[in-house]
Write an enzyme that holds these catalytic residues in place. Structure first.
Site: not given
Length: 451
Positions: A71, A160, A286, A315, A336, A381, A408
């Protein structure tokens, strides 16, 4: 070589997380950013016994692997740092980085299933958090993302590649409207001004859109005309809510002191693998919907089809994973720390008529001590920093036969896996899922079993 020297070198390799390195006079120099094969100009910032750190000033020559269409903001915006690399090669790079991290910990003998690509590698994000500002001092109002390496300069990213046309149209009409009205943006240095952020969320499977304008309380402004301008936009999705969040916090983060509904409702619905989820303005979900469907399908494949397992989902966020695996379980217990997320999880379970999920609000490290049921399988997670060492010890004490780790951040993942290894767990299989195309990040799913 000394501090504040400006040097030139060719980047030898990229590491997970967006760092790279090259050599000057046989000494390794680490920098943030950069692509293997680029010739770069670097300012030496720190010289230590074991490490030299530099700041990337500019790219002198592109890398031979930079063949993809980019871009117009690439190189200026701090968003998609590897957009110039063809997508298949991005996946190969991420595979290598995961394997390198596992090799550093001497993990061997597991089945590596590669990195699965995102179903969409452009226009995949379902949420964007834009910042008001200017690109240059006293310049026109901008709304978008931070310029690369700049703390205060904001570039308007109305073309974008990360998001679809609906996001881009909402961003453009917003910045044009407030620029025309000459409304001042909030300055973090002086803590003066009104406009702070624009947060747009979209259910990519439902088309529902939530627009959230974040401001300080330093002005009283009639936003009716702005609301009408959003509602009159010709877009593919449907705006179901326009919100006004007041945030007078000093930190440069989106925080809610007061929430006003200017139009519609303060939530949207999204569908995922046959389940329906209610998403509030500040709840975690997500950011890659199509990628999340594949990620959670991998989770179900790793768990298997036995339906008599008691599963702990630690989590658990808004309970997405817990509900998706509930068909493969006798019972799922989610923990959580964010109370709002737990409330959303309970509501979503009711929405989907799921009765074998229980959700608990609290810190994982504390709450797991008091669970009386014993899990057959534990799903973890955690956020980017990984599992807290005390929580990890408590997880080990459950002596579960299997643990499924969704990460992640492969760096903290391998650190935690080393601790599980000490507790007699073996790595069975590993698979990456690219939830973040054109960026240096990747999600990794690992199944470990008690010896």
């Amino acid at each position: 070589m000394k501090k504040r020297d400006i040097v030139e070198f060719k980047i030898d390799a990229m590491e997970f997380g967006g760092n790279s390195y090259g050599y000057v006079e046989d000494e390794r120099v680490d920098i943030k950013g950069g692509i293997t094969g680029q010739k770069v100009r670097v300012l030496i910032k720190k010289i230590r016994k074991d490490k030299i750190e530099g700041k990337l000033l500019n790219v002198i020559e592109k890398s031979p692997i930079e063949k993809a269409v980019t871009c117009k903001y690439f190189g200026e915006c701090g968003g998609c740092s590897i957009l110039s690399i063809p997508y298949e090669e991005q996946l190969q790079i991420k595979e290598g980085q995961i394997l390198d991290l596992f090799a550093e910990k001497d993990f061997i003998g597991f089945k590596f299933l590669g990195v699965e690509g995102s179903p969409k590698f452009h226009e995949y994000r379902n949420k964007m958090e834009y910042t008001f500002g200017d690109e240059e001092k006293d310049g026109p109002l901008t709304l978008g993302l931070h310029k690369k390496g700049r703390m205060y300069d904001i570039i308007t990213v109305d073309e974008c590649f990360l998001v679809d046309k609906d996001f881009r149209k909402i961003l453009k009409i917003t910045v044009d409207y407030f620029e025309r009205k000459k409304i001042p943006y909030y300055r973090n240095l002086t803590h003066k001004g009104y406009l702070r952020n624009l947060v747009v969320r979209k259910g990519l499977n439902t088309g529902e859109i939530l627009v959230n304008l974040v401001t300080s309380s330093q002005m009283e402004l009639d936003l009716g005309e702005y609301v009408n301008s959003i509602l009159n936009l010709e877009i593919e999705g449907k705006v179901v809510g326009i919100l006004h969040t007041l945030n007078d916090g000093l930190a440069d983060v989106v925080k809610c002191d007061e929430l006003k509904i200017l139009y519609g409702r303060d939530y949207l619905y999204e569908n995922l693998l046959g389940l329906k989820f209610k998403i509030s303005p500040f709840s975690f979900f997500q950011t890659n919907t199509k990628g999340a469907e594949r990620l959670y399908s991998i989770v179900r494949e790793f768990i298997g089809n036995e339906k008599d397992k008691v599963i702990f989902d630690l989590y658990s966020g808004t309970g997405t994973i817990a509900q998706i695996v509930s068909k493969n379980a006798k019972k799922v217990i989610g923990i959580e720390i964010v109370k709002e997320a737990v409330e959303a999880a309970i509501e979503n379970a009711k929405l989907n008529n799921i009765t074998n999920c229980e959700f608990i609000a609290g810190d994982v490290g504390e709450k797991v001590k008091y669970l009386k049921e014993k899990p057959d399988l534990i799903i973890v997670d955690p956020p980017r920093p990984g599992i807290h060492k005390d929580a990890l010890k408590d997880i080990v004490k459950f002596n579960a036969k299997e643990i499924l780790y969704i990460s992640c951040n492969p760096k903290t993942l391998v650190r935690d896996l080393a601790e599980f290894k000490k507790a007699n767990y073996d790595i069975v299989k590993v698979k990456g899922m690219d939830m973040f195309p054109n960026t240096p990040h990747v999600e990794t799913v690992v199944l470990i079993e008690k010896k």
